[in-house]
Design a protein around this motif. Sequence first.
Motif, PDB file in Angstrom:
ATOM      1  N   HIS A 134       3.638 -13.205  15.459  1.00 34.11           N
ATOM      2  CA  HIS A 134       3.416 -11.908  15.417  1.00 34.11           C
ATOM      3  C   HIS A 134       4.334 -11.250  16.482  1.00 34.11           C
ATOM      4  O   HIS A 134       4.373 -11.633  17.680  1.00 34.11           O
ATOM      5  CB  HIS A 134       1.964 -11.344  15.471  1.00 34.11           C
ATOM      6  CG  HIS A 134       1.542 -10.067  15.501  1.00 34.11           C
ATOM      7  ND1 HIS A 134       1.462  -9.467  14.561  1.00 34.11           N
ATOM      8  CD2 HIS A 134       1.560  -9.048  16.594  1.00 34.11           C
ATOM      9  CE1 HIS A 134       1.471  -8.374  14.565  1.00 34.11           C
ATOM     10  NE2 HIS A 134       1.455  -7.888  15.998  1.00 34.11           N
TER      11      HIS A 134
ATOM     12  N   SER B 256       0.743  -1.071  -0.087  1.00 39.42           N
ATOM     13  CA  SER B 256      -0.140   0.124   0.012  1.00 39.42           C
ATOM     14  C   SER B 256       0.972   1.293  -0.151  1.00 39.42           C
ATOM     15  O   SER B 256       1.588   1.447   0.934  1.00 39.42           O
ATOM     16  CB  SER B 256      -0.903  -0.063   1.277  1.00 39.42           C
ATOM     17  OG  SER B 256      -1.499   1.168   1.388  1.00 39.42           O
TER      18      SER B 256
ATOM     19  N   ASP C 154       4.122  -6.442   2.433  1.00 40.90           N
ATOM     20  CA  ASP C 154       2.861  -7.182   2.161  1.00 40.90           C
ATOM     21  C   ASP C 154       3.210  -8.404   1.290  1.00 40.90           C
ATOM     22  O   ASP C 154       3.714  -8.598   0.254  1.00 40.90           O
ATOM     23  CB  ASP C 154       1.787  -6.222   1.684  1.00 40.90           C
ATOM     24  CG  ASP C 154       1.364  -4.959   2.403  1.00 40.90           C
ATOM     25  OD1 ASP C 154       0.644  -4.113   2.128  1.00 40.90           O
ATOM     26  OD2 ASP C 154       1.595  -5.184   3.443  1.00 40.90           O
ATOM     27  N   ARG C 155       2.344  -9.381   1.532  1.00 39.46           N
ATOM     28  CA  ARG C 155       2.312 -10.697   1.014  1.00 39.46           C
ATOM     29  C   ARG C 155       0.860 -11.052   0.601  1.00 39.46           C
ATOM     30  O   ARG C 155       0.232 -11.317   1.669  1.00 39.46           O
ATOM     31  CB  ARG C 155       2.960 -11.723   1.495  1.00 39.46           C
ATOM     32  CG  ARG C 155       3.423 -12.824   0.680  1.00 39.46           C
ATOM     33  CD  ARG C 155       4.258 -14.072   1.390  1.00 39.46           C
ATOM     34  NE  ARG C 155       4.343 -15.099   0.703  1.00 39.46           N
ATOM     35  CZ  ARG C 155       4.889 -16.183   1.101  1.00 39.46           C
ATOM     36  NH1 ARG C 155       5.196 -16.250   2.182  1.00 39.46           N
ATOM     37  NH2 ARG C 155       5.102 -17.370   0.107  1.00 39.46           N
ATOM     38  N   ASN C 156       0.573 -10.921  -0.805  1.00 38.55           N
ATOM     39  CA  ASN C 156      -1.035 -11.012  -0.984  1.00 38.55           C
ATOM     40  C   ASN C 156      -1.987 -10.072  -0.253  1.00 38.55           C
ATOM     41  O   ASN C 156      -2.797 -10.411   0.184  1.00 38.55           O
ATOM     42  CB  ASN C 156      -1.246 -12.571  -0.799  1.00 38.55           C
ATOM     43  CG  ASN C 156      -0.707 -13.560  -1.625  1.00 38.55           C
ATOM     44  OD1 ASN C 156      -0.250 -13.417  -2.685  1.00 38.55           O
ATOM     45  ND2 ASN C 156      -0.240 -14.679  -0.929  1.00 38.55           N
ATOM     46  N   TYR C 157      -1.458  -8.927  -0.467  1.00 41.01           N
ATOM     47  CA  TYR C 157      -2.088  -7.691   0.375  1.00 41.01           C
ATOM     48  C   TYR C 157      -2.171  -7.958   1.982  1.00 41.01           C
ATOM     49  O   TYR C 157      -2.969  -7.331   2.604  1.00 41.01           O
ATOM     50  CB  TYR C 157      -3.582  -7.473  -0.290  1.00 41.01           C
ATOM     51  CG  TYR C 157      -3.400  -7.431  -1.862  1.00 41.01           C
ATOM     52  CD1 TYR C 157      -2.956  -6.036  -2.259  1.00 41.01           C
ATOM     53  CD2 TYR C 157      -3.452  -8.295  -2.455  1.00 41.01           C
ATOM     54  CE1 TYR C 157      -2.625  -5.767  -3.595  1.00 41.01           C
ATOM     55  CE2 TYR C 157      -3.442  -8.006  -4.143  1.00 41.01           C
ATOM     56  CZ  TYR C 157      -2.819  -6.840  -4.526  1.00 41.01           C
ATOM     57  OH  TYR C 157      -2.659  -6.677  -5.912  1.00 41.01           O
ATOM     58  N   VAL C 158      -1.474  -8.621   2.653  1.00 43.83           N
ATOM     59  CA  VAL C 158      -1.702  -8.955   3.980  1.00 43.83           C
ATOM     60  C   VAL C 158      -0.267  -8.647   4.478  1.00 43.83           C
ATOM     61  O   VAL C 158       0.871  -8.985   3.870  1.00 43.83           O
ATOM     62  CB  VAL C 158      -1.741 -10.512   4.417  1.00 43.83           C
ATOM     63  CG1 VAL C 158      -1.951 -10.609   5.800  1.00 43.83           C
ATOM     64  CG2 VAL C 158      -3.116 -10.938   3.576  1.00 43.83           C
ATOM     65  N   PRO C 159      -0.263  -7.754   5.510  1.00 41.55           N
ATOM     66  CA  PRO C 159       1.239  -7.391   6.296  1.00 41.55           C
ATOM     67  C   PRO C 159       1.760  -8.583   6.596  1.00 41.55           C
ATOM     68  O   PRO C 159       1.399  -9.282   7.301  1.00 41.55           O
ATOM     69  CB  PRO C 159       0.883  -6.403   7.474  1.00 41.55           C
ATOM     70  CG  PRO C 159      -0.509  -6.015   6.999  1.00 41.55           C
ATOM     71  CD  PRO C 159      -1.439  -7.093   6.165  1.00 41.55           C
ATOM     72  N   PHE C 160       2.978  -8.603   6.179  1.00 41.95           N
ATOM     73  CA  PHE C 160       4.009  -9.926   6.416  1.00 41.95           C
ATOM     74  C   PHE C 160       4.941  -9.649   7.350  1.00 41.95           C
ATOM     75  O   PHE C 160       5.101 -10.462   8.284  1.00 41.95           O
ATOM     76  CB  PHE C 160       4.494 -10.422   5.053  1.00 41.95           C
ATOM     77  CG  PHE C 160       4.961 -11.789   5.096  1.00 41.95           C
ATOM     78  CD1 PHE C 160       4.113 -12.888   5.306  1.00 41.95           C
ATOM     79  CD2 PHE C 160       6.252 -12.083   4.521  1.00 41.95           C
ATOM     80  CE1 PHE C 160       4.336 -14.162   5.355  1.00 41.95           C
ATOM     81  CE2 PHE C 160       6.745 -13.479   4.702  1.00 41.95           C
ATOM     82  CZ  PHE C 160       5.866 -14.411   4.965  1.00 41.95           C
TER      83      PHE C 160
ATOM     84  N   GLN D 167       4.809  -9.482  11.129  1.00 44.56           N
ATOM     85  CA  GLN D 167       3.439  -9.109  11.265  1.00 44.56           C
ATOM     86  C   GLN D 167       2.325  -9.837  11.225  1.00 44.56           C
ATOM     87  O   GLN D 167       0.990  -9.578  11.564  1.00 44.56           O
ATOM     88  CB  GLN D 167       3.064  -7.994  10.156  1.00 44.56           C
ATOM     89  CG  GLN D 167       4.029  -6.678  10.319  1.00 44.56           C
ATOM     90  CD  GLN D 167       3.805  -5.903  11.196  1.00 44.56           C
ATOM     91  OE1 GLN D 167       2.635  -5.117  11.188  1.00 44.56           O
ATOM     92  NE2 GLN D 167       4.618  -5.894  12.299  1.00 44.56           N
ATOM     93  N   ILE D 168       2.682 -11.201  10.630  1.00 40.93           N
ATOM     94  CA  ILE D 168       1.681 -12.362  10.483  1.00 40.93           C
ATOM     95  C   ILE D 168       1.211 -12.753  11.674  1.00 40.93           C
ATOM     96  O   ILE D 168       2.080 -12.697  12.817  1.00 40.93           O
ATOM     97  CB  ILE D 168       2.174 -13.198   9.394  1.00 40.93           C
ATOM     98  CG1 ILE D 168       3.877 -13.514   9.985  1.00 40.93           C
ATOM     99  CG2 ILE D 168       1.945 -12.830   8.087  1.00 40.93           C
ATOM    100  CD1 ILE D 168       3.770 -14.968  10.141  1.00 40.93           C
TER     101      ILE D 168
END
Length: 192
Positions: free
Chosen positions: A133, A2, A51-57, A88-89
């Motif tokens: 996380h 983003s 981001d990985r696949n629009y998810v914060p990694f 972040q995951i």
Amino acid sequence: MSTTRVLPLLLSCLLGAQASAATVGGHDFPDRISVPGVGTNLRLSGAAVFDRNYVPFYAAALYLPVSVRSSEQLLSGMSPYRMTLVWQIPALDAGRVDEYWRKAFTDAAGADRLPRIRSQVERFIDIFDDARHGQTVLFDYIPDAGMRIYIDDKPAGQLAGVEFNKALTSIWLGESAPRDFRTALLAGVAAQ
């Protein structure tokens, strides 16, 4: 990644001669740090969320000596640095962590270089277990000593070799890294 996450940090880094402390992905990164073997002269160049696949990694911050003036200089393997990575995951099992690093090295090193560093890549991957996380991984690169890796402030491994470390650095700063992410990490270099 983003753009809204990267632009405020990038702008603040570009407005000053030095990057100031940053909060990225809910984590505070100080403006200066001390690294054993390098000293207290490492400054925050930039920070961003990968981001990985629009998810914060993971959130990452790059620290450099003032003497580093270009990404080429850093990617040459001749300059010390610290990369701080904060997962972040929610959780990632060891198999998925291995899968992430294997793909990252394959993309960063390319088909020509990967066979020459394969044993070091395997040793690197063996260092990591499950990720959770908030877990912090420090990558301290000192050209004469190699890459020292700490997980939650505990020594986890050390890998020598300029070629291996150039490939590792390329994961975050090379051509295969997302442009917004790479640009944000190198903001302090660009501002010089």
